[in-house]
Enzyme design. Structure first.
Site, mmCIF file in Angstrom:
data_model
loop_
_atom_site.group_PDB
_atom_site.id
_atom_site.type_symbol
_atom_site.label_atom_id
_atom_site.label_comp_id
_atom_site.label_asym_id
_atom_site.label_seq_id
_atom_site.Cartn_x
_atom_site.Cartn_y
_atom_site.Cartn_z
ATOM 1 N N LYS A 276 52.472 30.195 47.869
ATOM 2 C CA LYS A 276 52.130 31.022 46.635
ATOM 3 C C LYS A 276 53.344 32.080 46.637
ATOM 4 O O LYS A 276 53.962 32.728 47.725
ATOM 5 C CB LYS A 276 51.063 31.797 47.118
ATOM 6 C CG LYS A 276 50.738 33.178 46.456
ATOM 7 C CD LYS A 276 49.554 33.985 46.965
ATOM 8 C CE LYS A 276 49.262 35.358 46.330
ATOM 9 N NZ LYS A 276 48.138 36.058 46.622
ATOM 10 N N ASP A 281 52.198 41.839 43.474
ATOM 11 C CA ASP A 281 50.769 41.703 43.029
ATOM 12 C C ASP A 281 50.191 43.256 42.906
ATOM 13 O O ASP A 281 49.950 43.773 43.962
ATOM 14 C CB ASP A 281 50.009 41.035 44.147
ATOM 15 C CG ASP A 281 48.422 40.773 43.777
ATOM 16 O OD1 ASP A 281 48.000 40.869 42.519
ATOM 17 O OD2 ASP A 281 47.734 40.142 44.835
ATOM 18 N N LYS A 288 44.745 47.050 41.689
ATOM 19 C CA LYS A 288 44.722 47.608 43.240
ATOM 20 C C LYS A 288 44.768 49.149 43.466
ATOM 21 O O LYS A 288 45.403 49.708 42.440
ATOM 22 C CB LYS A 288 45.777 46.895 44.105
ATOM 23 C CG LYS A 288 45.788 45.568 44.251
ATOM 24 C CD LYS A 288 46.940 45.103 45.187
ATOM 25 C CE LYS A 288 46.732 43.634 45.443
ATOM 26 N NZ LYS A 288 45.620 42.968 46.479
ATOM 27 N N ASP A 299 54.130 39.476 48.440
ATOM 28 C CA ASP A 299 53.025 38.487 48.216
ATOM 29 C C ASP A 299 53.529 37.150 47.741
ATOM 30 O O ASP A 299 52.919 36.180 47.484
ATOM 31 C CB ASP A 299 51.958 38.934 46.936
ATOM 32 C CG ASP A 299 50.723 38.446 47.089
ATOM 33 O OD1 ASP A 299 50.290 37.896 48.299
ATOM 34 O OD2 ASP A 299 49.935 38.420 45.979
ATOM 35 N N ASP A 358 42.867 40.071 40.421
ATOM 36 C CA ASP A 358 43.760 40.307 41.731
ATOM 37 C C ASP A 358 43.212 38.722 42.667
ATOM 38 O O ASP A 358 43.993 38.729 43.593
ATOM 39 C CB ASP A 358 42.857 41.450 42.323
ATOM 40 C CG ASP A 358 43.765 41.926 43.639
ATOM 41 O OD1 ASP A 358 44.922 41.389 43.756
ATOM 42 O OD2 ASP A 358 43.496 42.890 44.312
ATOM 43 N N GLU A 360 44.526 36.320 42.069
ATOM 44 C CA GLU A 360 45.428 35.448 41.656
ATOM 45 C C GLU A 360 46.271 34.370 42.209
ATOM 46 O O GLU A 360 46.588 33.123 41.458
ATOM 47 C CB GLU A 360 46.610 36.274 40.774
ATOM 48 C CG GLU A 360 47.745 36.645 41.642
ATOM 49 C CD GLU A 360 47.204 37.392 43.003
ATOM 50 O OE1 GLU A 360 46.154 38.021 43.096
ATOM 51 O OE2 GLU A 360 48.001 37.368 44.028
ATOM 52 N N ARG A 362 45.100 31.987 44.177
ATOM 53 C CA ARG A 362 44.326 30.645 43.960
ATOM 54 C C ARG A 362 44.705 30.197 42.543
ATOM 55 O O ARG A 362 44.530 28.806 42.447
ATOM 56 C CB ARG A 362 42.797 30.835 44.412
ATOM 57 C CG ARG A 362 42.029 31.497 43.460
ATOM 58 C CD ARG A 362 40.844 32.057 43.948
ATOM 59 N NE ARG A 362 40.862 33.279 44.984
ATOM 60 C CZ ARG A 362 39.997 33.810 45.651
ATOM 61 N NH1 ARG A 362 38.660 33.393 45.557
ATOM 62 N NH2 ARG A 362 40.237 34.847 46.280
HETATM 63 N N1 BES Z 1 47.765 39.146 47.562
HETATM 64 C C1 BES Z 1 46.450 39.557 48.079
HETATM 65 C C2 BES Z 1 45.847 39.546 49.334
HETATM 66 C C3 BES Z 1 46.601 40.335 50.440
HETATM 67 C C4 BES Z 1 45.961 41.295 51.021
HETATM 68 C C5 BES Z 1 47.584 39.734 51.043
HETATM 69 C C6 BES Z 1 46.494 42.214 51.878
HETATM 70 C C7 BES Z 1 48.207 40.389 52.097
HETATM 71 C C8 BES Z 1 47.797 41.665 52.392
HETATM 72 C C9 BES Z 1 45.461 38.676 46.970
HETATM 73 O O1 BES Z 1 46.088 38.439 45.970
HETATM 74 C C10 BES Z 1 44.217 39.398 46.906
HETATM 75 O O2 BES Z 1 44.402 40.673 45.986
HETATM 76 N N2 BES Z 1 43.132 39.243 47.000
HETATM 77 C C11 BES Z 1 41.803 39.781 46.866
HETATM 78 C C12 BES Z 1 40.734 38.638 46.655
HETATM 79 C C13 BES Z 1 39.417 39.133 46.060
HETATM 80 C C14 BES Z 1 39.606 40.182 44.560
HETATM 81 C C15 BES Z 1 38.639 38.077 45.938
HETATM 82 C C16 BES Z 1 41.711 40.455 48.324
HETATM 83 O O3 BES Z 1 41.761 39.960 49.075
HETATM 84 O O4 BES Z 1 40.889 41.770 48.099
HETATM 85 ZN ZN ZN Z 2 47.931 38.199 46.008
HETATM 86 ZN ZN ZN Z 3 45.650 39.713 44.226
#
Ligand code: BES
Ligand code: ZN
Ligand code: ZN
Length: 510
Positions: A276, A281, A288, A299, A358, A360, A362
């Protein structure tokens, strides 16, 4: 831009007390009442300066600790650094790596240009010397790294280079240590590359630039090739997931495919590594909160780690075929962005209802995994800073490891242990996949409030299907945890490079 510190490591036959250097580093276990034989000799020449520090209790040999002793010109070295090795009974090979990291970090802090590291004799009996050389060298790279490409203030800066000698009295040992140092340098340099790519600010490092970096790496390495799909080609191929995520940004997405074809191999299959690489992000339309949003420049760690691994594999000339698929995009909000409510047809043909933009990672990885499947890669291993939920579950100390094949999970766990990059096996599939059922499409891109790391993995598992597959969620160790900060500087730690190289080395029988 300034160059990242240049490191050189080699072994040399020299007696500890004779070694002319800015800093001589010697290890000491916790609660050890006496010094080992060679350090005792050193201590005698220093008039008992080392034993005094220990007797006074100023240095207890705790892991991660170190104490500087000035030599007053009594020996070849200007300074001696006592480095704590922790509890002797608990000493694993990773102790060597970490002790070297402490030494190198300290060396950079005092602007030493030339240092020497004397391995503690206790390791000599336990760990093969080639491996000792490798681990120590990896640690040197890990600990000395500072991300300062954009620092123009020279006064408070560091030396341009650090030259490290691994010292031993025995010529045969020196040869082995040198062999190990060569391997360790390749791995250490690759890991530093991954860190730099991930640390680069998102206005400087975006998909097109990452693709250019990949091309640059490949140019110098025979057997390694690189193909880049730009946004037009991604559209032609109907890679709907990566296109959707990348469409809101001025910086258009890229899929970067690297292939390593060794001269000869006994293995028939090709390992697929999928990374990834979200260069920033923001969350997209499901934006966010602004606090700490800046760290989302990292990210892209999974993609950077996969790219760096390919460099290491080619330099080590590992006799195993590997294909890397790096899914690079920027997740930005805007008039062109994908939105909650959209239904996306992914490259596999499976449709996904977007409920949170968010989630994204996957959406880009599912296209990468399907592409690797078309190329007949097996196993497929993806690596991603995928979920905050994985951080909630495991903290920053370990990566989550999921997958559909016990043997693969075992092999990756072993590689993680050897690489000193810890993982923890977590569940996926079955009931978690149930949560991803959509009323209007094949899948939703988010599950329930709970177990987010497991539903995210299960989403990816749907695209791997019958192919042997594993997933590493590295959101936690994207940055160093509090205890790791003793050994390593701020920012990306390139988690996964050592793990992957150890996994591929083991596959190649090396
Ligand atoms: N890149 C983030 C995950 C992340 C968070 C990585 C903190 C490193 C540190 C990912 O794309 C994300 O935002 N995931 C969301 C998923 C949710 C919307 C189901 C999350 O973890 O909140
Ligand atoms: Zn991300
Ligand atoms: Zn994200």
């Amino acid at each position: 831009m300034k160059q990242i510190i240049k490191i050189e490591v080699s072994a040399r036959k020299v007696a500890m007390d004779e070694c002319k250097t800015d800093l001589l580093c010697v290890g000491q276990f916790a609660e050890a009442k006496t010094l080992d034989k060679a350090t005792k000799q050193l201590d005698a020449r220093l008039g008992g300066a080392l034993s005094q520090v220990i007797e006074l209790g100023d240095f207890k040999g705790e892991a991660g600790s170190s104490t500087l002793v000035y030599t007053g010109g009594k020996i070849g070295a200007k300074r001696v650094l006592l480095v704590g090795l922790g509890d002797k009974k608990k000493a694993k090979p990773d102790v060597l790596r970490k002790a070297a990291a402490v030494a190198a970090k300290r060396a950079v802090a005092i602007k030493a240009k030339k240092i020497a590291i004397a391995l503690h004799p206790a390791f000599g009996n336990k760990i093969d010397l080639v491996r000792s050389g490798q681990l120590t060298t990896e640690g040197i790279y890990f600990g000395s790294y500072i991300y300062d490409e954009f620092m123009t203030n020279k006064k408070n800066g560091r030396s341009e280079s650090l030259s490290v000698e691994l010292t031993d009295n025995n010529a045969a040992a020196v040869r082995k240590l040198n062999n190990g140092a060569e391997i360790g340098s390749i791995i250490g340099q690759s890991q530093s590359l991954a860190r730099t790519l991930a640390n680069r600010p998102p206005n400087v490092m975006y998909p097109e630039k990452l693709a250019a970096e990949a091309k640059k790496i490949v140019a110098g390495l025979p057997g390694l090739s690189c193909t880049v799909f730009d946004e037009k080609q991604l559209k032609q191929k109907k890679m709907g997931g990566i296109i959707a995520v990348g469409q809101g940004s001025e910086h258009k997405p890229r899929m970067i495919v690297l292939k390593w074809t060794p001269k000869s191999t006994k293995k028939s299959g090709t390992v697929g590594l999928i990374g990834k690489a979200i260069t920033f992000d923001s969350g997209g339309i499901s934006i966010k909160p602004s606090a700490h949003m800046d760290v989302m420049k990292m990210d892209m760690t999974g993609g950077a780690v996969v790219l760096a691994t390919m460099k290491a594999v080619a330099e080590l000339k590992l006799p195993v075929k590997v294909t890397a698929v790096i899914c690079a995009a920027e997740n930005a909000p805007g008039g062109q962005s994908y939105r909650p409510g959209d239904v996306i047809t992914t490259y596999s043909g499976k449709t996904v209802e977007i409920l949170n933009t968010d989630a994204e990672g996957r959406m880009v990885l599912c296209d990468g995994i399907h592409y690797a499947k078309q190329l007949k890669c097996e196993p497929i291993i993806d690596i991603a800073t995928l979920t905050g939920a994985c951080m909630v579950a495991l903290g920053m100390h370990k990566a989550g490891l999921m997958g559909n094949d016990e043997r693969l999970i075992k092999a990756l766990s072993t590689a993680a242990e050897r690489g000193g990059e810890p993982v923890w096996h977590m569940p996926s599939g079955d009931e978690y996949t149930e949560e991803l059922k959509s009323k209007i499409a094949d899948l939703k891109n988010i599950g329930s409030k709970y177990g987010g790391a497991c539903t995210a993995a299960s989403f990816l598992g749907e695209f791997a299907d019958e192919t042997k597959w594993a997933h590493l969620d590295i959101a936690g160790p994207m940055e160093p945890s509090e205890p790791l900060k003793k050994y390593v500087g701020a920012g990306s730690i390139g988690f996964g490079v050592r793990l992957f190289v150890e996994y591929l080395k083991a596959l190649a029988g090396k």
